[in-house]
Design a protein around this motif. Structure first.
Motif, PDB file in Angstrom:
ATOM      1  N   LYS A  82      40.921  40.484  41.974  1.00 37.59           N
ATOM      2  CA  LYS A  82      42.376  40.339  41.956  1.00 37.59           C
ATOM      3  C   LYS A  82      42.781  38.863  42.111  1.00 37.59           C
ATOM      4  O   LYS A  82      43.613  38.341  41.366  1.00 37.59           O
ATOM      5  CB  LYS A  82      42.957  41.197  43.088  1.00 37.59           C
TER       6      LYS A  82
ATOM      7  N   LYS B 131      41.840  36.850  39.046  1.00 41.25           N
ATOM      8  CA  LYS B 131      42.739  37.141  37.941  1.00 41.25           C
ATOM      9  C   LYS B 131      44.037  36.338  38.086  1.00 41.25           C
ATOM     10  O   LYS B 131      44.546  35.761  37.117  1.00 41.25           O
ATOM     11  CB  LYS B 131      43.061  38.641  37.953  1.00 41.25           C
TER      12      LYS B 131
ATOM     13  N   LYS C 197      45.415  33.371  35.678  1.00 41.38           N
ATOM     14  CA  LYS C 197      46.763  33.421  35.116  1.00 41.38           C
ATOM     15  C   LYS C 197      47.506  32.106  35.345  1.00 41.38           C
ATOM     16  O   LYS C 197      48.378  31.715  34.578  1.00 41.38           O
ATOM     17  CB  LYS C 197      47.534  34.584  35.779  1.00 41.38           C
TER      18      LYS C 197
ATOM     19  N   PHE D 171      36.515  44.737  36.701  1.00 44.07           N
ATOM     20  CA  PHE D 171      36.673  43.651  35.730  1.00 44.07           C
ATOM     21  C   PHE D 171      37.030  44.158  34.339  1.00 44.07           C
ATOM     22  O   PHE D 171      37.534  43.417  33.513  1.00 44.07           O
ATOM     23  CB  PHE D 171      35.411  42.785  35.696  1.00 44.07           C
TER      24      PHE D 171
END
Length: 876
Positions: free
Chosen positions: A91, A94, A98, A355
RNA sequence: GGGCAGCUAGCUCAGUUGGUUAGAGCACCUCGUUUACACCGAGGGGGUCAGAGGUUCGAAUCCUCUGCUGCCCACCA
C-alpha cells in the motif's frame, strides 16, 4: 425526573457516554468479578480506515461481550491491530509510486523505507483505534496489542526457534510462487485465481522427437528436462526411460527423458506432458519423485526473479521478458514447422493478492514450515494437530474441541488441511518480523538475539504476516513472560471472523496454538459472511458503492448502525446492506426512546431495582408472561450466537406487544405504573448489548449518571414450559378484535355495534374495555355454531349473545351429510396431529434445546387443536 | 474437475430435531392533526417457498433428480 426530549439525538450523547464507560473502568475485567469470558479482536490491518465489515465485526463482538459482562462474567474484549506485512508495504509503495517515486526500494533503501512505512502504519493505527471507540466497542484498552510491538515480536522469535529446533521449520530450495512486481514470494493461500484468455500451442521439440506436447507457456519449454506420460498409455510405453537430446535454441541442448507419472491423463491433449521442473509446481513434484526413485532428471531455471529470461534460455532469449520470449519461441517453432496447433482457451492463473501480478513459479531457497513432519514429543504432525482440534478435540480431549458456527465450515477446513503443502513463511519484503537466523560462512545460528562475535549477518527475509497473527490469542495475553492472563482467559471463549480468512488465520491460529502452548486458541468461532450492497455487489472503491461507517454513525447514530448490521444476517452467509436498513433501525431506536419518555412520565418515582410486580388484570398477566418468554428467548439465542433472531424477537415484543398493546391499555386501565417500570427496566437491559448508547442514556436520564447500565445484572428468566391460560385468553381477544373486521369485510357477519369506532389505538382499547362482555361472548363463538344456526334457517341466521346480535348470511344451502363427512375426516387428522405433537412435547431433548418461543407456540397449537377436537366431537 | 451455499412477498432476508392458515423490515394502497413517538398510529394488498418426483397423517424443512446464481478449492499440461 426531567422529561426526555421528543426525539433521540445520538450525536449529543455518544461520545460522552463512551467516555463515561471508559472512566468507569469496567472495560477492564480486572475490575469485574465472576468467571472469565474472553474475546480477541481479529486485529484490523493498519493499511487504512475501517469499513463496514469491521463495523459488523465490532457489533458482533461488542454485543457478545456486553451480554457476558451483564451476565456477571469477567468479560475481556482485547483490542489490537495487525502490521499486515505485505499488505502495508504494498500500500505504501503504491502511494509512493503514485507520487513519482517509481522505485521506492532503490530510492530509499531498507531503513528509510521502513521509517516511511512505520509512520504510515502508526497514523493508520491511530485512526483505526479512534474508529473502534466510535462504534461503541467496549474493549480493554489497557491490554491493547499490535502484532509488530516488542512483546508480540518476542513471541514470534520464541515460536520460530522452537519450531526450528524441532525441525518443523526448515530452509529449502523449492519451486515457490514469486511476484515479480512485489519482488517477493507468496504462499499458496495468497494467490487469487483469475480466469483469462490464453493460447494453447501444440508442438514438437524437434522433427525427430516422437511425442507431441502442448503448452500455454512455450517459453518455459526452454527449461524442459522430461516428458511425462501415463505408464498405462500403450502408445508411449515403449519410450519410457529413453532420453532424447533436442536443440530448441537454449544455451545447451536439452536432455529430455521420457518418464512415467500416474498424474498424466491419457485422454487429455496429446497424453504427453512437457516437464519444466523449475517453473511449475506440479512439474517440480515430478522432479522430486524422480529424484527419490533414484532416476533423477535435470532442473534448469530459465526465468529470473526479475521476470526475464536467464542465460540458460539461450542467447536469443536472455534478457527478454517472458512475453517477448514466448513470441520469439513460437516464431521459431513456426519457421521450423514444429508448431502443430494454436488454439484460444480459457485459463486459470494465480495472481498475487497484494501486488496483482501473475505469479511466476521459480525455484528459490526459502524458509518453510513442515506440516507433515512428526513432532517427537507428540508423535503427531502439525496437520494432525490442526485436524484434532476440530474433530476429536485437542489431545483427544472432547472438551478441547473447537465449535465452528456454521458447522459446514468444518468440512471446508478439513478438506483444506488434506491438500495443504509446506507453508512458505519467508518474504523478501522489508516490513515484518525479520527471520531470527544469522549466517557466518557455512554456519547457521537461530535464536532470539544475534550471536556473539564478529562476522554474523542476519537473514534478509521477513516472515509471512500470518506467522505472527497465528500466535495472536496467546501472544496478546502475556505469553511467555506473564502467564496470569493466559491462565484466566485462554483458550479464549468466543471468536468471530469472516469466511475469507478461515485458512489464513483460523487455521494458522489452530496450528500455532496447539503446537506452542498445547491448547486450542478458542472454544467457539462464529463465521460471518460478507456485506454487499442492495444489488448483491461487493462494496468496493471502484464500484463507488461504499458506505462509510463513520458517516452512517454521524447521520443515524451508532446504535442504528449496529442494529441494522445485526438484523437479517445468518452465520456464514453474505448479506445485503443499504441505507433503508439503517433508517429502519434508527426509527426503532427513536421508538424505544419515546416508549421510555412516555413510561417515565407516568411514574412518580422510578425504581431501578423494582421487583416483578403482581399482575392485576388479564393484560398484566399477558404482558408479564410475554416478557418472561422474550427474556428466556434472548438469552438462549445469544448463547447460540443468533443475533439476528434475538433482535427480531426483542423488537416484536418492544414495539408490537409492549408499545402497541400494553401501553395503550395502560392509558385506559390505571394502576400499571409498577409493571411499566419493571418492564421498561428489563427491556433496556435486554437491548443494551445491541444498542448500548441509547439504553445507557435513558438509564442515566432516569436513574442518574452515576448508575451504569452496562454492568447491571442481566435479567435471566426461567424458561416457561406451560403456557398460562391468561396469555391464551388475551391473544384470543386480540385475534377476535381483528377477526371481526376481516369477516365484516367479507360481508359474512354483521355485528350490530359499530366497529368503525375501532380506528385509533386508544379507541381500540377503549372499545375492548367498554365491550369486554361482548368480546368474551365473541371469544366463545365458533364458526360451527354459526353454521349450525344458519343451517336451520337455510339462508341466514341471526342470534343474540349478550348484547350482541349477529347475523350470518349463507350463499347457498349446505349438504349436511357432506359436512359430516368433512368433520369426520378433520377429526381423524386432528387426532393424529395431536398425538404427534404430544409426543414431540414429551421429548425432553426438544424441550431442552428448542427456543422457548417455539415450545410456547407448540403448546398453544396443541391446546387450540384439542379445543377444536372437543368441539368436533360434540358435533358428531 | 472437486466441494459448498443460495433460489421463500416488489426489494433485502428470517424461518429452530417435519406440525394445521409460511414471517419480518422496507416499499406499496386506504384511513387518521388521538398531548410518548409522523423517525407515528389503525387497517389492507401481495407468496402454487426455483421445477419434477418420493417418504409421511402432515414437507419451505427429509430423500432423489433437474435448472439457474454465487463462493471456495484445484496440477486441463
Amino acid at each position: 425526573m426531567r422529561e426526555l426530549p421528543k426525539a433521540y439525538e445520538p450525536q449529543k450523547y455518544e461520545d460522552l457516554i463512551y467516555k463515561r464507560w471508559e472512566e468507569s473502568g469496567f472495560f477492564n475485567p480486572d475490575n469485574l468479578t465472576g468467571e472469565p469470558f474472553s474475546i480477541l479482536f481479529p486485529p484490523p490491518n493498519v493499511t487504512g480506515v475501517l469499513h463496514l465489515g469491521h463495523a459488523l465485526e465490532n457489533s458482533l463482538m461488542d454485543t457478545m461481550i456486553r451480554y457476558q459482562r451483564m451476565k456477571g462474567k469477567k468479560a475481556l474484549l482485547l483490542p489490537g491491530t495487525d502490521h499486515a506485512a505485505v499488505a502495508t508495504q504494498a500500500k505504501v509503495e503504491k502511494d509512493l509510486i503514485k507520487h513519482g517515486h517509481l522505485h521506492p526500494r532503490e530510492e530509499y533503501g531498507r531503513e528509510k523505507l521502513l521509517d516511511i512505512i512505520r509512520e504510515f502504519a502508526e497514523s493508520s493505527k491511530a485512526t483505526i483505534l479512534n474508529q473502534i471507540k466510535k462504534m461503541g466497542t467496549s474493549c480493554d484498552w489497557s491490554r491493547l496489542a499490535y502484532t509488530f510491538d516488542d512483546k508480540r515480536s518476542l513471541a514470534v522469535n520464541i515460536v520460530f526457534k522452537k519450531m526450528y529446533d524441532h525441525g518443523l521449520i526448515y530452509r529449502g530450495y523449492r519451486v515457490v510462487n514469486w511476484s515479480v512486481k512485489g519482488q517477493s514470494t507468496c504462499s499458496d493461500d495468497e494467490l487469487v485465481h483469475i480466469e483469462r484468455d490464453a493460447k494453447m500451442y501444440t508442438f514438437k521439440y524437434s522433427k525427430d522427437f516422437p511425442l507431441v506436447i502442448s503448452s500455454t507457456r512455450p517459453e518455459t519449454k526452454l527449461g524442459d528436462t522430461a516428458v511425462a506420460v501415463n505408464p498405462k498409455d500403450e502408445h508411449y510405453q515403449k519410450y519410457i526411460g529413453q532420453t532424447f537430446v533436442v536443440d530448441v535454441g537454449a544455451q545447451k541442448p536439452l536432455n529430455i527423458k521420457i518418464i512415467a507419472d500416474d498424474g498424466v491423463e491419457i485422454e487429455f491433449g496429446t497424453g504427453a506432458l512437457g516437464v519444466t521442473p523449475a517453473h511449475s509446481a506440479i512439474d517440480y513434484e515430478m522432479y522430486s519423485k524422480q529424484k527419490a526413485q533414484g532416476t533423477p532428471i535435470d532442473l534448469v531455471p530459465v526465468i529470473g526473479t526479475d521476470g526475464k529470461m536467464l542465460a540458460a534460455a539461450g542467447d536469443k532469449y536472455v534478457g527478454l521478458t517472458v512475453i517477448e520470449a514466448r513470441i520469439k519461441f513460437v516464431e521459431w517453432l513456426k519457421e521450423n514447422n514444429l508448431l502443430i496447433k494454436e488454439e484460444d482457451i480459457k485459463q486459470n492463473v494465480g495472481t498475487s493478492d497484494r501486488f496483482g501480478d501473475v505469479v511466476e513459479a521459480l525455484p528459490l531457497t526459502q524458509w518453510f514450515v513442515d506440516v507433515n513432519k512428526i513432532i517427537p514429543s507428540k508423535n503427531k504432525s502439525l496437520k494432525d494437530l490442526m485436524k484434532e482440534a476440530v474433530t476429536v478435540g485437542h489431545n483427544g480431549d472432547i472438551n478441547q474441541k473447537i465449535k465452528i458456527t456454521p458447522e459446514r465450515f468444518e468440512k471446508v477446513y478439513l478438506n483444506w488441511i488434506d491438500n495443504l503443502r509446506d507453508w512458505c513463511i519467508s518474504r523478501q519484503i522489508w516490513w515484518g518480523h525479520r527471520v531470527p537466523v544469522w549466517y557466518k560462512g557455512e554456519e547457521i545460528y537461530c535464536d532470539l538475539k544475534a550471536p556473539e562475535g564478529e562476522g554474523w549477518s542476519q537473514d534478509e527475509d521477513t516472515l509471512d504476516t500470518w506467522f505472527s497473527s497465528g500466535l495472536w490469542t496467546f501472544s496478546t495475553l502475556g505469553w511467555p513472560d506473564d502467564l496470569k492472563d493466559i491462565g484466566a482467559y485462554h483458550p479464549t471463549s468466543w471468536m468471530q471472523m469472516g469466511n475469507e480468512i478461515i485458512f489464513f488465520w483460523m487455521a494458522r491460529m489452530i496450528l500455532m496454538t496447539t503446537y506452542a502452548v498445547d491448547a486450542i486458541p478458542f472454544k467457539e468461532v462464529y463465521i460471518h459472511g460478507m456485506l454487499r450492497d442492495e444489488h448483491g455487489k461487493k462494496f468496493s472503491k471502484s464500484a463507488n458503492n461504499g458506505i462509510d461507517p463513520l458517516d452512517a454513525i454521524k447521520e443515524y447514530g451508532c446504535d442504528a448502525l449496529r442494529l441494522s448490521l445485526l438484523s437479517g444476517i445468518s452465520p456464514g452467509n453474505d448479506s445485503a446492506f443499504y441505507k433503508e436498513k439503517i433508517e429502519g433501525s434508527r426509527n426503532f431506536v427513536n421508538k424505544l426512546w419515546n416508549i421510555s419518555r412516555y413510561v417515565f412520565l407516568q411514574i412518580e418515582k422510578a425504581d431501578k431495582n423494582i421487583l416483578k410486580p403482581k399482575a392485576k388484570t388479564l393484560s398484566d398477566k399477558w404482558i408479564l408472561s410475554k416478557l418472561e418468554i422474550v427474556k428466556a428467548e434472548t438469552e438462549k439465542l445469544l448463547d447460540r450466537s443468533d443475533f439476528s433472531l434475538a433482535v427480531e424477537n426483542l423488537r416484536t415484543f418492544t414495539w408490537a406487544e409492549f408499545a402497541d398493546w400494553y401501553l395503550e391499555i395502560a392509558k385506559v386501565e390505571s394502576g400499571k405504573e409498577e409493571i411499566l417500570n419493571y418492564i421498561l427496566n428489563t427491556i433496556l437491559k435486554l437491548w443494551h448489548p445491541f444498542i448500548p448508547f441509547v439504553t445507557e442514556q435513558i438509564w442515566s436520564e432516569v436513574y442518574g449518571a452515576d448508575k451504569i447500565l452496562m454492568v447491571e445484572k442481566w435479567p435471566s428468566a426461567v424458561i416457561p414450559t406451560v403456557v398460562e391460560e391468561s396469555l391464551l385468553q388475551f391473544e384470543t381477544i386480540r385475534n377476535i378484535v381483528t377477526g371481526i373486521r376481516v369477516l365484516r369485510a367479507e360481508n359474512k357477519i354483521e355485528p350490530v355495534f359499530k366497529l368503525e369506532a375501532m380506528i385509533g389505538a386508544g379507541k381500540k382499547l377503549n372499545l375492548i374495555k367498554e365491550n369486554s362482555e361482548i368480546i368474551k361472548s365473541l371469544a366463545r363463538l365458533e364458526s360451527l355454531e354459526i353454521l349450525e344456526k344458519a343451517q336451520k334457517s337455510q339462508t341466514s341466521a341471526g342470534f343474540v349473545e349478550g348484547d350482541v346480535e349477529i347475523y350470518v348470511e349463507l350463499s347457498g344451502a349446505i349438504d349436511l351429510d357432506k359436512e359430516k363427512e368433512r368433520l369426520q375426516k378433520e377429526f381423524e387428522s386432528l387426532t393424529k396431529f395431536i398425538n404427534g405433537l404430544e409426543n414431540k412435547l414429551a421429548n425432553e431433548e426438544f424441550v431442552k434445546n428448542a427456543p422457548p418461543a417455539v415450545v410456547e407456540k407448540e403448546h398453544q397449537k396443541l391446546s387450540e387443536a384439542q379445543a377444536k377436537l372437543d368441539k368436533i366431537e360434540a358435533q358428531l
